[in-house]
Design an enzyme around this catalytic site. Sequence first.
Site, PDB file in Angstrom:
ATOM      1  N   HIS A   1       0.815  -1.221   0.000  1.00 17.11           N
ATOM      2  CA  HIS A   1       0.000   0.000   0.000  1.00 17.11           C
ATOM      3  C   HIS A   1       0.851   1.276   0.000  1.00 17.11           C
ATOM      4  O   HIS A   1       0.495   2.255  -0.640  1.00 17.11           O
ATOM      5  CB  HIS A   1      -0.950  -0.007   1.209  1.00 17.11           C
ATOM      6  CG  HIS A   1      -2.048  -1.023   1.071  1.00 17.11           C
ATOM      7  ND1 HIS A   1      -2.263  -2.041   1.969  1.00 17.11           N
ATOM      8  CD2 HIS A   1      -2.987  -1.185   0.107  1.00 17.11           C
ATOM      9  CE1 HIS A   1      -3.291  -2.772   1.579  1.00 17.11           C
ATOM     10  NE2 HIS A   1      -3.736  -2.280   0.451  1.00 17.11           N
TER      11      HIS A   1
ATOM     12  N   ASP B   1      -6.256   0.087  -7.224  1.00 15.41           N
ATOM     13  CA  ASP B   1      -5.879  -0.979  -6.288  1.00 15.41           C
ATOM     14  C   ASP B   1      -6.821  -2.156  -6.534  1.00 15.41           C
ATOM     15  O   ASP B   1      -7.671  -2.472  -5.704  1.00 15.41           O
ATOM     16  CB  ASP B   1      -6.014  -0.431  -4.854  1.00 15.41           C
ATOM     17  CG  ASP B   1      -5.568  -1.426  -3.801  1.00 15.41           C
ATOM     18  OD1 ASP B   1      -5.042  -2.499  -4.156  1.00 15.41           O
ATOM     19  OD2 ASP B   1      -5.753  -1.122  -2.608  1.00 15.41           O
TER      20      ASP B   1
HETATM   21  N1  SAM Z   1      -3.569  -5.492  -5.257  1.00 18.12           N
HETATM   22  C1  SAM Z   1      -4.235  -6.339  -4.356  1.00 18.12           C
HETATM   23  C2  SAM Z   1      -3.978  -7.745  -4.879  1.00 18.12           C
HETATM   24  O1  SAM Z   1      -3.888  -7.922  -6.113  1.00 18.12           O
HETATM   25  O2  SAM Z   1      -3.785  -8.644  -4.105  1.00 18.12           O
HETATM   26  C3  SAM Z   1      -5.655  -5.902  -4.403  1.00 18.12           C
HETATM   27  C4  SAM Z   1      -6.368  -5.825  -3.110  1.00 18.12           C
HETATM   28  S1  SAM Z   1      -7.979  -5.025  -3.115  1.00 18.12           S
HETATM   29  C5  SAM Z   1      -8.756  -6.010  -1.904  1.00 18.12           C
HETATM   30  C6  SAM Z   1      -8.741  -5.330  -4.674  1.00 18.12           C
HETATM   31  C7  SAM Z   1     -10.208  -4.938  -4.703  1.00 18.12           C
HETATM   32  O3  SAM Z   1     -10.606  -4.569  -6.031  1.00 18.12           O
HETATM   33  C8  SAM Z   1     -11.186  -6.063  -4.290  1.00 18.12           C
HETATM   34  O4  SAM Z   1     -11.791  -5.740  -3.081  1.00 18.12           O
HETATM   35  C9  SAM Z   1     -12.193  -6.160  -5.441  1.00 18.12           C
HETATM   36  O5  SAM Z   1     -13.513  -6.391  -5.001  1.00 18.12           O
HETATM   37  C10 SAM Z   1     -12.012  -4.798  -6.105  1.00 18.12           C
HETATM   38  N2  SAM Z   1     -12.460  -4.769  -7.500  1.00 18.12           N
HETATM   39  C11 SAM Z   1     -12.323  -5.728  -8.442  1.00 18.12           C
HETATM   40  N3  SAM Z   1     -12.889  -5.358  -9.590  1.00 18.12           N
HETATM   41  C12 SAM Z   1     -13.415  -4.114  -9.390  1.00 18.12           C
HETATM   42  C13 SAM Z   1     -14.112  -3.194 -10.211  1.00 18.12           C
HETATM   43  N4  SAM Z   1     -14.433  -3.505 -11.464  1.00 18.12           N
HETATM   44  N5  SAM Z   1     -14.487  -2.016  -9.667  1.00 18.12           N
HETATM   45  C14 SAM Z   1     -14.168  -1.696  -8.389  1.00 18.12           C
HETATM   46  N6  SAM Z   1     -13.499  -2.537  -7.570  1.00 18.12           N
HETATM   47  C15 SAM Z   1     -13.126  -3.719  -8.061  1.00 18.12           C
END
Ligand code: SAM
Length: 274
Positions: free
Chosen positions: A60, A152
């Site tokens: 982060h 992220d």
């Molecule tokens: N970089 C970290 C990893 O790859 O391990 C990412 C951690 S963070 C928890 C990633 C977040 O992106 C998830 O909570 C997921 O639900 C969210 N996410 C995935 N697709 C998305 C989208 N289209 N719009 C918004 N959020 C999204």
Amino acid sequence: MEWFEESYGDASLRIRIKRVIADFESRYQRIQLFETYSFGKMLVLDGKIQLTERDEAFYHEMLVHVPMLTHRNPKKVLIIGGGDGGSVRETLKHDPDEVVMVELDRDVIEVCRNHLGIDRGAFDDPRVTVLVEDGMDYVISAGEKFDAVIVDGTDPNPFSQHISSAEFYQACERISDVFATQSQSPFAQLEYFREVLENIAGVMDFRVYINFVPAYPLGLWSYVIHPERYPEAEEIRRRFIEREIRTVHYNPEIHIASFALPEWIRMIVDRIRK
Ligand code: SAM
């Protein structure tokens, strides 16, 4: 379950589990939160480790402080994904006026807020707006500009692959002064790394930076950044001191060094940037 194992092709990482805190299917994905013996709590989405308490700051802090210190005075910030709250927490260290976080899965936010707590109160900060919607829809229809847009997101899957598409990056470029995204592991996930770079290259110039995140696929992690202007090293050092940022991994020297790429990554990047 005694061990959690995540495989990447022929290799894998195994972490010993002390306790299952949560394990359920949300509308979008399987969400698991474990307590481990030596990595603290660990968030897993669809079988892929998203963070461990022990090393989440490595990720982060690099994802957030590199773009935030690249901007002269970032007051308005957009985060796409990031439902665990770690990126919002780091962003607030720059004293912005407004942070908008757009996360698709409400359940990720709830589990993390209630049982993980790495946001350290960031979700309750009055400057933070949390929107539960698709990041793509948000950036396509956004009528306002942000000083920094930070992505992220997760590894590509049916609901997240469009937030690494050329169309998505085009929209991000339109609404940001500084844009940054995580771009997975150039070693263990080379194909995806290339795809992200190719999609960004069609839209904007960029640089890649890297660091070490032990719980991510084989440890090596990458990020892509596109600012209007790269600050000099002295400027980065000065901004870091002036903003009184406290970190456990990031420092300006790591920031500067993280752009020095090993030959095999530099060659991939240069071929795509041409
Ligand atoms: N970089 C970290 C990893 O790859 O391990 C990412 C951690 S963070 C928890 C990633 C977040 O992106 C998830 O909570 C997921 O639900 C969210 N996410 C995935 N697709 C998305 C989208 N289209 N719009 C918004 N959020 C999204």
